[in-house]
Design a protein around this motif. Structure first.
Motif, PDB file in Angstrom:
ATOM      1  N   LYS A  38      43.224  34.725  43.587  1.00 50.90           N
ATOM      2  CA  LYS A  38      43.060  34.285  45.023  1.00 50.90           C
ATOM      3  C   LYS A  38      41.469  34.384  45.183  1.00 50.90           C
ATOM      4  O   LYS A  38      41.051  35.722  44.900  1.00 50.90           O
ATOM      5  CB  LYS A  38      43.915  34.982  45.790  1.00 50.90           C
ATOM      6  CG  LYS A  38      43.797  36.551  45.838  1.00 50.90           C
ATOM      7  CD  LYS A  38      44.741  37.424  46.763  1.00 50.90           C
ATOM      8  CE  LYS A  38      44.239  38.617  46.826  1.00 50.90           C
ATOM      9  NZ  LYS A  38      45.451  39.544  47.236  1.00 50.90           N
ATOM     10  N   ASN A  59      47.840  33.598  46.311  1.00 53.93           N
ATOM     11  CA  ASN A  59      48.303  34.194  47.650  1.00 53.93           C
ATOM     12  C   ASN A  59      48.590  33.158  48.767  1.00 53.93           C
ATOM     13  O   ASN A  59      49.523  33.052  49.515  1.00 53.93           O
ATOM     14  CB  ASN A  59      47.335  35.254  48.455  1.00 53.93           C
ATOM     15  CG  ASN A  59      47.894  36.560  47.799  1.00 53.93           C
ATOM     16  OD1 ASN A  59      48.042  36.748  46.827  1.00 53.93           O
ATOM     17  ND2 ASN A  59      47.988  37.325  48.895  1.00 53.93           N
ATOM     18  N   ILE A  82      52.243  34.200  45.153  1.00 45.46           N
ATOM     19  CA  ILE A  82      52.592  35.637  45.169  1.00 45.46           C
ATOM     20  C   ILE A  82      52.430  36.149  46.867  1.00 45.46           C
ATOM     21  O   ILE A  82      52.870  37.080  46.884  1.00 45.46           O
ATOM     22  CB  ILE A  82      51.865  36.530  44.232  1.00 45.46           C
ATOM     23  CG1 ILE A  82      50.327  36.538  44.836  1.00 45.46           C
ATOM     24  CG2 ILE A  82      51.673  36.062  43.110  1.00 45.46           C
ATOM     25  CD1 ILE A  82      49.393  37.654  43.983  1.00 45.46           C
ATOM     26  N   MET A 164      55.336  45.662  47.204  1.00 47.06           N
ATOM     27  CA  MET A 164      54.093  46.151  47.229  1.00 47.06           C
ATOM     28  C   MET A 164      53.893  47.376  48.048  1.00 47.06           C
ATOM     29  O   MET A 164      54.364  47.600  49.163  1.00 47.06           O
ATOM     30  CB  MET A 164      53.136  45.171  48.032  1.00 47.06           C
ATOM     31  CG  MET A 164      51.727  45.194  48.336  1.00 47.06           C
ATOM     32  SD  MET A 164      51.060  44.432  46.836  1.00 47.06           S
ATOM     33  CE  MET A 164      49.347  44.258  47.548  1.00 47.06           C
ATOM     34  N   THR A 197      49.848  46.258  40.640  1.00 47.28           N
ATOM     35  CA  THR A 197      48.512  45.763  40.842  1.00 47.28           C
ATOM     36  C   THR A 197      47.416  46.720  40.170  1.00 47.28           C
ATOM     37  O   THR A 197      47.960  47.397  39.575  1.00 47.28           O
ATOM     38  CB  THR A 197      48.134  45.561  42.493  1.00 47.28           C
ATOM     39  OG1 THR A 197      48.005  46.779  42.820  1.00 47.28           O
ATOM     40  CG2 THR A 197      49.376  44.776  43.234  1.00 47.28           C
ATOM     41  N   THR A 198      46.301  46.144  40.338  1.00 48.77           N
ATOM     42  CA  THR A 198      44.993  46.831  39.809  1.00 48.77           C
ATOM     43  C   THR A 198      45.618  48.479  39.717  1.00 48.77           C
ATOM     44  O   THR A 198      45.033  49.254  38.844  1.00 48.77           O
ATOM     45  CB  THR A 198      43.926  46.462  40.288  1.00 48.77           C
ATOM     46  OG1 THR A 198      43.634  44.990  39.742  1.00 48.77           O
ATOM     47  CG2 THR A 198      42.741  47.380  39.477  1.00 48.77           C
ATOM     48  N   ARG A 213      51.045  41.810  38.763  1.00 55.40           N
ATOM     49  CA  ARG A 213      50.180  40.974  39.499  1.00 55.40           C
ATOM     50  C   ARG A 213      48.616  41.556  39.609  1.00 55.40           C
ATOM     51  O   ARG A 213      48.242  42.799  40.417  1.00 55.40           O
ATOM     52  CB  ARG A 213      50.743  40.879  40.837  1.00 55.40           C
ATOM     53  CG  ARG A 213      52.173  40.217  41.017  1.00 55.40           C
ATOM     54  CD  ARG A 213      52.698  39.964  42.247  1.00 55.40           C
ATOM     55  NE  ARG A 213      52.241  41.215  43.445  1.00 55.40           N
ATOM     56  CZ  ARG A 213      52.998  41.978  43.573  1.00 55.40           C
ATOM     57  NH1 ARG A 213      54.254  42.119  42.971  1.00 55.40           N
ATOM     58  NH2 ARG A 213      52.884  43.046  44.338  1.00 55.40           N
ATOM     59  N   VAL A 214      47.904  41.304  38.612  1.00 51.81           N
ATOM     60  CA  VAL A 214      46.664  42.092  38.587  1.00 51.81           C
ATOM     61  C   VAL A 214      45.568  41.227  38.641  1.00 51.81           C
ATOM     62  O   VAL A 214      45.483  40.093  38.302  1.00 51.81           O
ATOM     63  CB  VAL A 214      46.517  42.690  37.126  1.00 51.81           C
ATOM     64  CG1 VAL A 214      45.019  43.349  36.947  1.00 51.81           C
ATOM     65  CG2 VAL A 214      47.668  43.677  36.611  1.00 51.81           C
ATOM     66  N   GLY A 215      44.679  41.619  39.842  1.00 51.77           N
ATOM     67  CA  GLY A 215      43.453  40.651  40.391  1.00 51.77           C
ATOM     68  C   GLY A 215      42.164  41.313  39.912  1.00 51.77           C
ATOM     69  O   GLY A 215      41.396  41.017  38.742  1.00 51.77           O
ATOM     70  N   THR A 216      41.623  42.370  40.653  1.00 51.98           N
ATOM     71  CA  THR A 216      40.613  43.065  40.476  1.00 51.98           C
ATOM     72  C   THR A 216      40.180  43.598  39.210  1.00 51.98           C
ATOM     73  O   THR A 216      38.954  43.321  38.640  1.00 51.98           O
ATOM     74  CB  THR A 216      40.373  44.252  41.581  1.00 51.98           C
ATOM     75  OG1 THR A 216      40.909  43.834  42.800  1.00 51.98           O
ATOM     76  CG2 THR A 216      39.024  44.927  41.496  1.00 51.98           C
ATOM     77  N   ARG A 222      36.922  40.804  45.061  1.00 50.53           N
ATOM     78  CA  ARG A 222      36.947  39.605  45.722  1.00 50.53           C
ATOM     79  C   ARG A 222      36.003  39.822  47.144  1.00 50.53           C
ATOM     80  O   ARG A 222      36.082  40.621  47.836  1.00 50.53           O
ATOM     81  CB  ARG A 222      38.427  39.400  46.236  1.00 50.53           C
ATOM     82  CG  ARG A 222      39.295  39.079  45.227  1.00 50.53           C
ATOM     83  CD  ARG A 222      40.553  38.872  45.883  1.00 50.53           C
ATOM     84  NE  ARG A 222      41.158  39.990  46.259  1.00 50.53           N
ATOM     85  CZ  ARG A 222      42.021  40.872  45.561  1.00 50.53           C
ATOM     86  NH1 ARG A 222      42.239  40.512  44.306  1.00 50.53           N
ATOM     87  NH2 ARG A 222      42.442  42.272  45.926  1.00 50.53           N
TER      88      ARG A 222
HETATM   89  C1  LIG Z   1      45.730  40.338  45.833  1.00 52.34           C
HETATM   90  C2  LIG Z   1      47.096  40.773  45.482  1.00 52.34           C
HETATM   91  C3  LIG Z   1      47.206  41.190  44.030  1.00 52.34           C
HETATM   92  C4  LIG Z   1      46.252  41.654  43.241  1.00 52.34           C
HETATM   93  O1  LIG Z   1      45.513  43.067  43.719  1.00 52.34           O
HETATM   94  P1  LIG Z   1      44.482  43.491  42.763  1.00 52.34           P
HETATM   95  O2  LIG Z   1      44.526  44.963  43.485  1.00 52.34           O
HETATM   96  O3  LIG Z   1      43.200  43.028  43.088  1.00 52.34           O
HETATM   97  O4  LIG Z   1      45.175  43.878  41.325  1.00 52.34           O
HETATM   98  C5  LIG Z   1      48.707  41.567  43.788  1.00 52.34           C
HETATM   99  N1  LIG Z   1      49.755  41.292  44.668  1.00 52.34           N
HETATM  100  C6  LIG Z   1      49.543  40.409  45.862  1.00 52.34           C
HETATM  101  C7  LIG Z   1      50.664  40.277  46.733  1.00 52.34           C
HETATM  102  C8  LIG Z   1      48.095  40.262  46.218  1.00 52.34           C
HETATM  103  O5  LIG Z   1      48.091  39.859  47.475  1.00 52.34           O
END
Ligand SMILES: *Cc1c(COP(=O)(O)O)cnc(C)c1O
Length: 228
Positions: A38, A59, A82, A164, A197-198, A213-216, A222
Motif C-alpha cells: 500500500k 489496504n 487487507i 491487528m 506485521t513488521t 502481512r509485512v510492509g515496512t 511509507r
Molecule cells: C499497513 C498494514 C500492514 C503492514 O504493516 P507494516 O508495519 O508496514 O508491516 C499490515 N496489515 C494491515 C491491515 C495494514 O494496514
C-alpha cells in the motif's frame, strides 16, 4: 529502492520466518508472506514480482483496482485485500482479490457476494480481540452468529480470522492476542490465521499464523497517507 536492497529485505524477512517456523516446529509452506505494498508505486511491486514474489497486500479498494490494472501483465500475481472496505467500494475487491482479510459486516459480505464471479472469494473475518474502542472488527462473541449469517451467500467463503493487536514496541505484547485469535479460529473450525506485521510477525508465526502481512520490513517506510 534498488533491486539488491529489495532482495536483501526479502531475504532478511525470509530468514526470520524460517527461524520462527523452526522454533515452533511448523512447516514453512504453511505460512504465506503477504507483502504489503500500500502507498508504494506499482514499479516497486513489479520489482518484487521479478524477484519471484507473488502475494501482495493492499489496504484501499481503489488503490487495489488501479494497481491490478497497472500490473495486469504480471503472471500469477495474487492480490490480498487487507483493509476494511465500505460497501460501495466492495466491488473493486470482488473483482481483483484472491483473498479478503478484513470482513467486518454483513453489508460488505452481501456486496462482495453480489459482485463476485467465480472462483469463490476467500474471506477472513477481522476480529477485535483486545476490544479496543478505536478498532474495526467483530467482538469474539459476535463471530458465531456472523459466520452463520453469511454462510448462505454464494461466491464467498469464510476461511479464517484476522487481527491487528494494539500497537506496541514489544513484539511479545502481541502474543496473547495472537493466541486468542488462534483459539477462536479453532473454536469456529477455520483454518486461516492472518496475523503479524513488521513489528511482530515472528511471534505470529510461532503462534500459528498462516498469512503474515509485512510492509515496512520489505518496502521501507511509507511516506504518504491516503487523502492527505
Ligand atoms: C499497513 C498494514 C500492514 C503492514 O504493516 P507494516 O508495519 O508496514 O508491516 C499490515 N496489515 C494491515 C491491515 C495494514 O494496514
Amino acid at each position: 529502492m534498488t533491486r539488491d536492497e529489495l532482495a536483501a529485505n526479502f531475504a532478511a524477512v525470509e530468514a526470520k520466518i524460517q527461524a520462527a517456523c523452526d522454533k515452533s516446529k511448523r512447516k514453512r509452506e504453511r505460512v504465506t508472506l503477504v507483502a504489503v505494498s500500500k502507498l508504494h508505486p506499482p514499479e516497486l511491486i513489479r520489482l518484487a514480482w521479478e524477484l519471484g514474489h507473488r502475494d501482495f497486500g493492499e489496504n484501499y479498494a481503489q488503490e487495489l483496482r488501479d494497481k491490478r490494472t497497472a500490473l495486469a501483465d504480471c503472471r500469477h500475481l495474487i492480490w490480498h485485500a487487507i483493509g476494511p472496505v465500505q460497501p460501495k467500494n466492495a466491488k473493486y475487491i470482488a473483482r481483483a482479490a484472491h483473498t479478503f482479510h478484513a470482513l467486518d459486516r454483513f453489508e460488505v459480505a452481501q456486496e462482495l457476494s453480489r459482485r463476485r464471479e467465480a472462483p469463490t472469494l476467500r474471506c477472513l473475518i477481522e476480529v477485535n480481540v483486545a476490544g479496543e474502542a478505536s478498532k474495526a472488527g467483530l467482538a469474539p462473541e459476535e463471530l458465531g452468529a456472523f459466520i452463520e449469517s453469511v454462510r448462505v451467500l454464494p461466491l464467498i467463503a469464510i476461511v479464517g480470522l484476522t487481527t491487528m493487536p494494539p500497537l506496541s514496541d514489544d513484539p511479545e505484547a502481541s502474543r496473547p492476542h495472537f493466541q486468542k485469535l488462534a483459539a477462536l479460529a479453532k473454536e469456529h473450525r477455520l483454518t486461516e490465521l492472518s496475523m503479524g506485521t513488521t513489528g511482530d510477525y515472528p511471534v505470529a508465526v510461532e503462534e500459528g499464523a498462516t498469512m503474515i502481512r509485512v510492509g515496512t520490513a520489505l518496502f521501507g517506510a511509507r511516506v504518504t497517507a491516503p487523502g492527505t
